[in-house]
Design a protein around this motif. Structure first.
Motif, mmCIF file in Angstrom:
data_model
loop_
_atom_site.group_PDB
_atom_site.id
_atom_site.type_symbol
_atom_site.label_atom_id
_atom_site.label_comp_id
_atom_site.label_asym_id
_atom_site.label_seq_id
_atom_site.Cartn_x
_atom_site.Cartn_y
_atom_site.Cartn_z
ATOM 1 N N ALA A 213 32.764 -2.448 -17.283
ATOM 2 C CA ALA A 213 32.718 -3.821 -17.784
ATOM 3 C C ALA A 213 33.757 -4.042 -18.871
ATOM 4 C CB ALA A 213 31.321 -4.140 -18.313
ATOM 5 N N ALA A 214 34.012 -3.015 -19.688
ATOM 6 C CA ALA A 214 35.011 -3.146 -20.746
ATOM 7 C C ALA A 214 36.411 -3.318 -20.167
ATOM 8 C CB ALA A 214 34.962 -1.919 -21.656
ATOM 9 N N ARG A 215 36.711 -2.597 -19.090
ATOM 10 C CA ARG A 215 38.032 -2.770 -18.457
ATOM 11 C C ARG A 215 38.158 -4.180 -17.893
ATOM 12 N NH1 ARG A 215 37.303 1.503 -20.364
ATOM 13 N NH2 ARG A 215 38.452 3.429 -20.029
ATOM 14 N N ARG A 216 37.122 -4.648 -17.256
ATOM 15 C CA ARG A 216 37.181 -6.000 -16.700
ATOM 16 C C ARG A 216 37.350 -7.039 -17.812
ATOM 17 N NH1 ARG A 216 33.806 -8.546 -11.702
ATOM 18 N NH2 ARG A 216 34.664 -10.647 -11.861
ATOM 19 N N ALA A 217 36.623 -6.883 -18.882
ATOM 20 C CA ALA A 217 36.754 -7.821 -19.994
ATOM 21 C C ALA A 217 38.155 -7.785 -20.583
ATOM 22 C CB ALA A 217 35.713 -7.498 -21.072
ATOM 23 N N GLY A 218 38.753 -6.594 -20.648
ATOM 24 C CA GLY A 218 40.111 -6.482 -21.154
ATOM 25 C C GLY A 218 41.115 -7.190 -20.270
ATOM 26 N N CYS A 219 40.931 -7.087 -18.954
ATOM 27 C CA CYS A 219 41.815 -7.788 -18.023
ATOM 28 C C CYS A 219 41.679 -9.304 -18.185
ATOM 29 C CB CYS A 219 41.496 -7.384 -16.584
ATOM 30 S SG CYS A 219 41.983 -5.699 -16.173
ATOM 31 N N GLU A 220 40.454 -9.760 -18.332
ATOM 32 C CA GLU A 220 40.232 -11.199 -18.512
ATOM 33 C C GLU A 220 40.849 -11.686 -19.817
ATOM 34 O OE1 GLU A 220 36.018 -11.301 -18.180
ATOM 35 O OE2 GLU A 220 36.020 -11.290 -15.978
ATOM 36 N N ALA A 221 40.763 -10.858 -20.854
ATOM 37 C CA ALA A 221 41.379 -11.228 -22.129
ATOM 38 C C ALA A 221 42.901 -11.289 -21.995
ATOM 39 C CB ALA A 221 40.973 -10.231 -23.216
ATOM 40 N N GLY A 222 43.472 -10.340 -21.235
ATOM 41 C CA GLY A 222 44.907 -10.352 -21.017
ATOM 42 C C GLY A 222 45.363 -11.591 -20.274
ATOM 43 N N ALA A 223 44.606 -11.981 -19.265
ATOM 44 C CA ALA A 223 44.954 -13.187 -18.512
ATOM 45 C C ALA A 223 44.892 -14.422 -19.406
ATOM 46 C CB ALA A 223 44.026 -13.343 -17.313
ATOM 47 N N ARG A 224 43.845 -14.513 -20.226
ATOM 48 C CA ARG A 224 43.731 -15.673 -21.130
ATOM 49 C C ARG A 224 44.892 -15.723 -22.108
ATOM 50 N NH1 ARG A 224 38.296 -14.102 -21.291
ATOM 51 N NH2 ARG A 224 38.629 -13.093 -23.320
ATOM 52 N N GLY A 227 47.842 -17.179 -20.550
ATOM 53 C CA GLY A 227 47.673 -18.499 -19.962
ATOM 54 C C GLY A 227 47.534 -18.477 -18.457
ATOM 55 N N LEU A 228 46.969 -17.387 -17.917
ATOM 56 C CA LEU A 228 46.823 -17.223 -16.474
ATOM 57 C C LEU A 228 45.359 -17.306 -16.076
ATOM 58 C CD1 LEU A 228 49.156 -14.116 -16.026
ATOM 59 C CD2 LEU A 228 49.754 -16.492 -15.533
ATOM 60 N N ARG A 229 45.129 -17.794 -14.870
ATOM 61 C CA ARG A 229 43.762 -17.767 -14.345
ATOM 62 C C ARG A 229 43.393 -16.350 -13.936
ATOM 63 N NH1 ARG A 229 40.905 -18.466 -9.448
ATOM 64 N NH2 ARG A 229 42.851 -18.423 -8.252
ATOM 65 N N LEU A 230 44.330 -15.632 -13.322
ATOM 66 C CA LEU A 230 44.115 -14.272 -12.846
ATOM 67 C C LEU A 230 45.337 -13.435 -13.175
ATOM 68 C CD1 LEU A 230 42.777 -15.237 -9.315
ATOM 69 C CD2 LEU A 230 41.389 -14.184 -11.113
ATOM 70 N N LEU A 231 45.133 -12.171 -13.486
ATOM 71 C CA LEU A 231 46.275 -11.313 -13.797
ATOM 72 C C LEU A 231 47.221 -11.162 -12.612
ATOM 73 C CD1 LEU A 231 45.124 -8.309 -16.004
ATOM 74 C CD2 LEU A 231 46.502 -10.299 -16.627
ATOM 75 N N GLU A 247 48.550 -8.047 -27.394
ATOM 76 C CA GLU A 247 48.187 -7.013 -28.350
ATOM 77 C C GLU A 247 48.224 -5.658 -27.656
ATOM 78 O OE1 GLU A 247 43.645 -6.549 -28.871
ATOM 79 O OE2 GLU A 247 44.007 -8.720 -28.859
ATOM 80 N N PRO A 248 48.522 -4.593 -28.397
ATOM 81 C CA PRO A 248 48.754 -3.280 -27.772
ATOM 82 C C PRO A 248 47.636 -2.797 -26.860
ATOM 83 C CG PRO A 248 49.490 -3.250 -30.039
ATOM 84 C CD PRO A 248 48.804 -4.575 -29.838
ATOM 85 N N SER A 249 46.383 -3.087 -27.188
ATOM 86 C CA SER A 249 45.280 -2.555 -26.381
ATOM 87 C C SER A 249 45.240 -3.155 -24.979
ATOM 88 C CB SER A 249 43.944 -2.806 -27.084
ATOM 89 O OG SER A 249 43.667 -4.200 -27.171
ATOM 90 N N LEU A 250 45.817 -4.337 -24.792
ATOM 91 C CA LEU A 250 45.772 -5.001 -23.495
ATOM 92 C C LEU A 250 46.973 -4.672 -22.616
ATOM 93 C CD1 LEU A 250 44.556 -8.573 -24.573
ATOM 94 C CD2 LEU A 250 43.177 -6.627 -23.787
ATOM 95 N N ARG A 251 48.045 -4.188 -23.201
ATOM 96 C CA ARG A 251 49.273 -3.975 -22.434
ATOM 97 C C ARG A 251 49.106 -3.008 -21.265
ATOM 98 N NH1 ARG A 251 53.000 -3.389 -27.856
ATOM 99 N NH2 ARG A 251 52.794 -5.583 -28.521
ATOM 100 N N PRO A 252 48.498 -1.846 -21.471
ATOM 101 C CA PRO A 252 48.384 -0.925 -20.329
ATOM 102 C C PRO A 252 47.505 -1.455 -19.206
ATOM 103 C CG PRO A 252 47.203 -0.068 -22.237
ATOM 104 C CD PRO A 252 48.003 -1.231 -22.710
ATOM 105 N N LEU A 253 46.475 -2.223 -19.541
ATOM 106 C CA LEU A 253 45.621 -2.789 -18.498
ATOM 107 C C LEU A 253 46.418 -3.753 -17.625
ATOM 108 C CD1 LEU A 253 42.354 -3.568 -20.528
ATOM 109 C CD2 LEU A 253 42.948 -1.477 -19.291
ATOM 110 N N VAL A 254 47.175 -4.625 -18.272
ATOM 111 C CA VAL A 254 47.979 -5.593 -17.528
ATOM 112 C C VAL A 254 49.052 -4.881 -16.719
ATOM 113 C CG1 VAL A 254 49.603 -7.516 -17.778
ATOM 114 C CG2 VAL A 254 47.504 -7.445 -19.166
#
Length: 370
Positions: A213-224, A227-231, A247-254
């Protein structure tokens, strides 16, 4: 089991994902295939509105539930999966009545091979079949996903349920998750002198522990933040610039999601060109991304991949949600036995539980068997 005549038997397969991991809830593409291993649901109708559930893998008294009273949070344990399916079907107007359902499976549990989706789709077909109803397979997959979200509480994507519902023999399923567009891509490793091995590391994963769930939340935060609906809306050519805005924590997920989408496309192109051997390097690259950027691998999965590649496999990667479970290995037929031995020896040397290594070929999706 219940002392009544069985009205039918329905089944659905586990799945292994060739490539396309953690892209499904980001609107990306995936490439699963159905395993020959399945879950069966033998069922008979009841007139009293009760759903009685029994599993050969969960000894004890059957769970007995009133279909009309099912609500999220009301059922615990394995029975939450089929109970959630009954709830979702009823909400969608399929109105399953009471039923006795007995389930058995040879899909390894907790191995990242989607035993939960196999259970959900087998029960969905059984309940609609008992009611004399038919539903579009993609709709059943969506309802099963909703059931898994609401009852067991796993925020999964749509890949597993769609694979269980829609895969066909001799093909991988190219599923574009943003709109459920799908096509069947030929994949017959045996015909090309290859073997596809699954390594069940027996490191049991549990997607409800919060890490998924944390990975999914991170992806959603990256998309927001972008300004994207989906990554998956982020083009590869835009990736470098986009990473600088995060922010650095989201870069690898994206980075993982965007590069994995590219790898899926390349695998599809190579399979359609009749060149399955060349996809091995893409599998291994995908594992590195899941290990280093998405951080969902584990010591056992890394050991299986490194040992397989050291033994001459064409490529290998973890498959499924991660944090345990299974790896998939593509190898020449002549090297398959040696690859399996090397993986087993590496686990023995490391003092780990012996893995289960078995060959798979793409099989059928959900169906009525009797």
């Amino acid at each position: 089991m219940f002392g009544t005549a069985c009205a039918g038997v329905w089944s659905a397969p586990g799945r292994v994902n060739l490539i396309g991991e953690h892209t499904d809830y980001n609107g990306g593409s995936v490439l699963p295939l159905a395993l020959p291993r399945r879950t069966w649901a033998a069922a008979a109708p009841r007139a009293d509105g009760l759903l009685r559930l029994h599993s050969a893998d969960a000894p004890g008294e059957p769970a007995e539930l009133a279909v009309a009273r099912l609500v999220p949070g009301s059922v615990r344990g394995w029975a939450a999966y089929p109970a959630g399916v009954a709830w979702a079907l009823r909400r969608a107007g399929y109105g399953p009545g009471g039923a006795d359902v007995h389930v058995e499976t040879d899909v390894p549990l907790g191995a990242g091979l989607s035993s939960s989706a196999a259970l959900e789709l087998a029960v969905a077909l059984a309940l609609t079949g008992l009611a004399g109803q038919e539903a579009d397979r993609r709709e059943l997959a969506l309802l099963a996903r909703d059931a898994e979200h609401a009852f067991p509480g796993v925020p999964c994507g749509i890949m597993d349920q769609t694979a269980a519902a829609c895969c066909i023999t001799g093909h991988v399923l190219h599923l574009r998750t943003r709109d459920l567009a799908l096509r069947q891509v030929p994949f017959d490793p045996v015909a090309h002198g290859l073997r596809l091995l699954v390594v069940d590391t027996r490191a049991v994963h549990a997607l409800r522990d919060g890490a998924y769930a944390a990975r999914r939340a991170g992806c959603e935060a990256g998309a927001r933040a972008l300004g994207l609906r989906l990554l998956a809306d982020l083009a590869p050519s835009q990736l470098d610039g986009a990473l600088g805005e995060l922010e650095p924590s989201l870069r690898p997920l994206v980075r993982h999601v965007v590069t994995e989408e590219v790898r899926v496309g390349r695998v599809v192109s190579r399979l359609e060109a009749g060149d399955p051997r060349s996809v091995g390097e893409l599998l291994t690259a995908g594992h590195a991304s899941l290990r280093d950027d998405f951080a969902v691998s584990c010591a056992e999965l890394d050991l299986a991949v490194s040992a397989a590649c050291r033994a001459g496999a064409l490529g290998a990667r973890m498959t499924g949600g991660g944090f345990g479970g299974s790896a998939v290995v593509l190898t020449e037929e002549a090297a398959a036995a040696g690859v399996a031995r090397e993986v087993e020896a590496a686990f023995a040397t490391g003092g780990r539980r012996p893995p289960r290594v078995f060959a798979v070929t793409p099989g059928d999706g959900a169906r009525r068997d009797l």
